[in-house]
Design a protein around this motif. Structure first.
Motif, mmCIF file in Angstrom:
data_model
loop_
_atom_site.group_PDB
_atom_site.id
_atom_site.type_symbol
_atom_site.label_atom_id
_atom_site.label_comp_id
_atom_site.label_asym_id
_atom_site.label_seq_id
_atom_site.Cartn_x
_atom_site.Cartn_y
_atom_site.Cartn_z
ATOM 1 N N VAL A 1 2.703 -0.612 -6.034
ATOM 2 C CA VAL A 1 2.254 0.208 -4.916
ATOM 3 C C VAL A 1 0.836 0.664 -5.224
ATOM 4 O O VAL A 1 0.604 1.473 -6.124
ATOM 5 C CB VAL A 1 3.177 1.417 -4.692
ATOM 6 C CG1 VAL A 1 2.732 2.177 -3.439
ATOM 7 C CG2 VAL A 1 4.623 0.971 -4.575
ATOM 8 N N SER A 2 -0.106 0.124 -4.484
ATOM 9 C CA SER A 2 -1.507 0.397 -4.772
ATOM 10 C C SER A 2 -2.354 0.122 -3.539
ATOM 11 O O SER A 2 -2.038 -0.769 -2.750
ATOM 12 C CB SER A 2 -1.991 -0.466 -5.935
ATOM 13 O OG SER A 2 -3.379 -0.308 -6.145
ATOM 14 N N SER A 3 -3.428 0.897 -3.397
ATOM 15 C CA SER A 3 -4.362 0.649 -2.311
ATOM 16 C C SER A 3 -5.493 -0.260 -2.774
ATOM 17 O O SER A 3 -6.388 -0.598 -1.982
ATOM 18 C CB SER A 3 -4.914 1.973 -1.792
ATOM 19 O OG SER A 3 -5.484 2.725 -2.837
ATOM 20 N N GLN B 1 0.835 -1.196 0.000
ATOM 21 C CA GLN B 1 0.000 0.000 0.000
ATOM 22 C C GLN B 1 0.876 1.254 0.000
ATOM 23 O O GLN B 1 2.025 1.228 0.465
ATOM 24 C CB GLN B 1 -0.909 0.004 1.219
ATOM 25 C CG GLN B 1 -1.976 -1.073 1.193
ATOM 26 C CD GLN B 1 -2.940 -0.940 2.346
ATOM 27 O OE1 GLN B 1 -2.671 -0.265 3.328
ATOM 28 N NE2 GLN B 1 -4.095 -1.579 2.219
ATOM 29 N N PRO B 2 0.350 2.344 -0.508
ATOM 30 C CA PRO B 2 1.106 3.606 -0.436
ATOM 31 C C PRO B 2 1.521 3.907 1.003
ATOM 32 O O PRO B 2 0.733 3.722 1.940
ATOM 33 C CB PRO B 2 0.095 4.637 -0.949
ATOM 34 C CG PRO B 2 -0.782 3.861 -1.867
ATOM 35 C CD PRO B 2 -0.928 2.496 -1.237
ATOM 36 N N LYS C 1 5.292 5.120 -3.046
ATOM 37 C CA LYS C 1 4.236 5.846 -3.731
ATOM 38 C C LYS C 1 3.777 5.050 -4.953
ATOM 39 O O LYS C 1 4.555 4.244 -5.486
ATOM 40 C CB LYS C 1 4.761 7.205 -4.193
ATOM 41 C CG LYS C 1 5.341 8.066 -3.081
ATOM 42 C CD LYS C 1 5.946 9.344 -3.640
ATOM 43 C CE LYS C 1 6.550 10.195 -2.535
ATOM 44 N NZ LYS C 1 7.136 11.443 -3.076
ATOM 45 N N PRO C 2 2.574 5.282 -5.431
ATOM 46 C CA PRO C 2 2.118 4.575 -6.633
ATOM 47 C C PRO C 2 3.068 4.749 -7.818
ATOM 48 O O PRO C 2 3.226 3.825 -8.623
ATOM 49 C CB PRO C 2 0.752 5.212 -6.897
ATOM 50 C CG PRO C 2 0.268 5.617 -5.542
ATOM 51 C CD PRO C 2 1.503 6.091 -4.818
#
Length: 125
Positions: free
Chosen positions: A123-125, A13-14, A87-88
């Motif tokens: 990197v992702s929610s 996750q970020p 970060k994404p």
């Protein structure tokens, strides 16, 4: 036979962290500069960080300064990339590369004749 094997990628996750490892074999790591590069879909490969073997100097891409840290353990024949506050836009395939018998690191991929197969960082929610 020169071999570089990356590991440690994954989905995070970020704001999270990952530690990438690069296991080196077939050459003398203590005399070789190691670089980390990344390539996102549709984008050019870019140099993220590198570690010189001669004086311990390092290089970081501006966008990762203060968040990523490169380190090496010559006895274990490994180089690491600690990535914090992800970060994404850090999403990419990450590669380690070696300048065998060249002690100074370079931010340019064409200076590295040996490459690993890459590890995906998402990197992702």
């Amino acid at each position: 036979q020169v071999q570089l094997v990356e590991s440690g990628g994954g989905l995070v996750q970020p704001g999270g962290s990952l530690r990438l490892s690069c296991a080196a074999s077939g050459f003398t790591l203590v005399y070789s500069a190691i670089g980390w590069f990344r390539q996102a879909p549709g984008k050019e490969r870019e140099g993220v960080s590198c570690s010189s073997s001669s004086d311990g100097s390092t290089y970081y891409l501006d966008s990762v300064k203060g968040r990523f840290t490169i380190s090496r353990d010559n006895r274990k024949k490994a180089v690491y990339l600690q990535m914090n506050s992800l970060k994404p836009e850090d999403t990419a395939v990450y590669y380690c590369a070696a300048r065998i018998a060249h002690s100074r690191c370079s931010r340019y991929g064409y200076d590295y004749p040996s490459w690993g197969q890459g590890t995906q960082v998402t990197v992702s929610s």
